[in-house]
Design an enzyme around this catalytic site. Structure first.
Site, mmCIF file in Angstrom:
data_model
loop_
_atom_site.group_PDB
_atom_site.id
_atom_site.type_symbol
_atom_site.label_atom_id
_atom_site.label_comp_id
_atom_site.label_asym_id
_atom_site.label_seq_id
_atom_site.Cartn_x
_atom_site.Cartn_y
_atom_site.Cartn_z
ATOM 1 N N HIS A 160 7.403 -0.262 6.033
ATOM 2 C CA HIS A 160 6.664 0.392 4.957
ATOM 3 C C HIS A 160 7.625 1.087 3.992
ATOM 4 O O HIS A 160 7.836 2.298 4.053
ATOM 5 C CB HIS A 160 5.698 1.408 5.582
ATOM 6 C CG HIS A 160 4.633 1.886 4.653
ATOM 7 N ND1 HIS A 160 3.665 1.061 4.140
ATOM 8 C CD2 HIS A 160 4.377 3.118 4.149
ATOM 9 C CE1 HIS A 160 2.845 1.758 3.372
ATOM 10 N NE2 HIS A 160 3.268 3.010 3.350
ATOM 11 N N SER A 183 2.160 1.685 -1.771
ATOM 12 C CA SER A 183 1.149 2.096 -0.805
ATOM 13 C C SER A 183 -0.112 2.585 -1.515
ATOM 14 O O SER A 183 -0.740 1.812 -2.230
ATOM 15 C CB SER A 183 1.753 3.139 0.137
ATOM 16 O OG SER A 183 1.081 3.141 1.361
ATOM 17 N N ASP A 188 5.388 -4.069 8.579
ATOM 18 C CA ASP A 188 4.714 -2.848 8.131
ATOM 19 C C ASP A 188 3.571 -2.517 9.085
ATOM 20 O O ASP A 188 2.615 -3.275 9.203
ATOM 21 C CB ASP A 188 4.177 -3.044 6.709
ATOM 22 C CG ASP A 188 3.757 -1.746 6.047
ATOM 23 O OD1 ASP A 188 3.443 -0.778 6.777
ATOM 24 O OD2 ASP A 188 3.738 -1.694 4.805
#
Length: 236
Positions: A205, A117, A178
């Site tokens: 995610h 991320s 996601d």
């Protein structure tokens, strides 16, 4: 089982997480990489302490990452930068880069970087910075970068990281479901990485731990290391 280490991997956590968080959540992957390639790992914690709950729209990973970080993480909540939406900038990014330059000097050399991320976005920028000598470090360019749910920095002042394209080999692992860093946003980073490889998974995610995705990462690293060793022999 590998008999000689392939080198050290730098691992960068996501927004509101810590090095300990990512270490816990990559247990299966680490085991596979250690057994297959004898890699060693470094999981630094980012320098900026942040609140566990935020409405930061740019990172778009805040709520999910906060839930993950709250599960037994005793190191607190940290970030590589914070998004100043009013000023349209990533506050603290330079300090984040300086922090990583120190990690490279003190703990390196590293063969590659892996990020999740916000940490994946940072991994891409770090790879670029080493290519372009934008970092206060004598560390050579990395041989590969593994990008889980990564994204491109969203403001024009950061375009120098992406133009020309990042040449470090990259593997982008993207969750089809996601909703935090959506696939379309991941694709914008893919587009500025030369020869980027993409591996999709049906989840959201997180770093997928199923065997096919771990195998894909191993095979990608093996290709990069082989290419790197061939290039080194060619220059002798």
């Amino acid at each position: 089982m590998a008999t000689q280490t392939a080198g050290k991997l730098l691992c960068l956590h996501g927004y509101t997480q810590s090095g300990a968080t990512l270490h816990k959540k990559t247990s299966a992957l680490r085991t596979t990489l250690r057994k297959s390639l004898a890699l060693t790992f470094s999981f630094p914690t980012a320098p900026h302490r942040v609140q566990p709950f935020t409405e930061n729209a740019d990172d778009r990973e805040s709520s999910a990452a906060t839930l993950q970080a709250d599960l037994g993480d005793e190191e607190g909540h940290w970030a590589w930068w914070t998004h100043d939406e009013e000023a349209k900038t990533y506050k603290g990014l330079d300090q984040g880069m300086d922090f990583l330059a120190k990690v490279l000097e003190e703990e390196g050399p590293f063969v590659g970087v892996m990020g999740f991320s916000q940490g994946a976005a940072m991994a891409a920028m770090l790879s670029s910075a080493l290519e372009r000598s934008l970092l206060k470090s004598s560390h050579p360019p990395l041989k590969f970068a593994i990008i889980y749910s990564g994204f491109r920095a969203g403001y024009p002042q950061y375009d120098n990281y992406y133009d020309p394209k990042i040449k470090t080999p990259t593997l982008h692992v993207i969750g089809q479901m996601d909703s935090i860093v959506v696939p379309e946003r991941c694709q914008k980073l893919v587009e500025v990485c030369e020869g980027a490889e993409v591996m999709e998974h049906p989840g959201g995610h997180f770093v997928p731990s199923a065997a096919p995705y771990r195998k894909g990462v191993v095979e990608f690293i093996e290709r990069c290391l082989k290419k790197g060793s061939e290039g080194e022999r060619a220059t002798l």
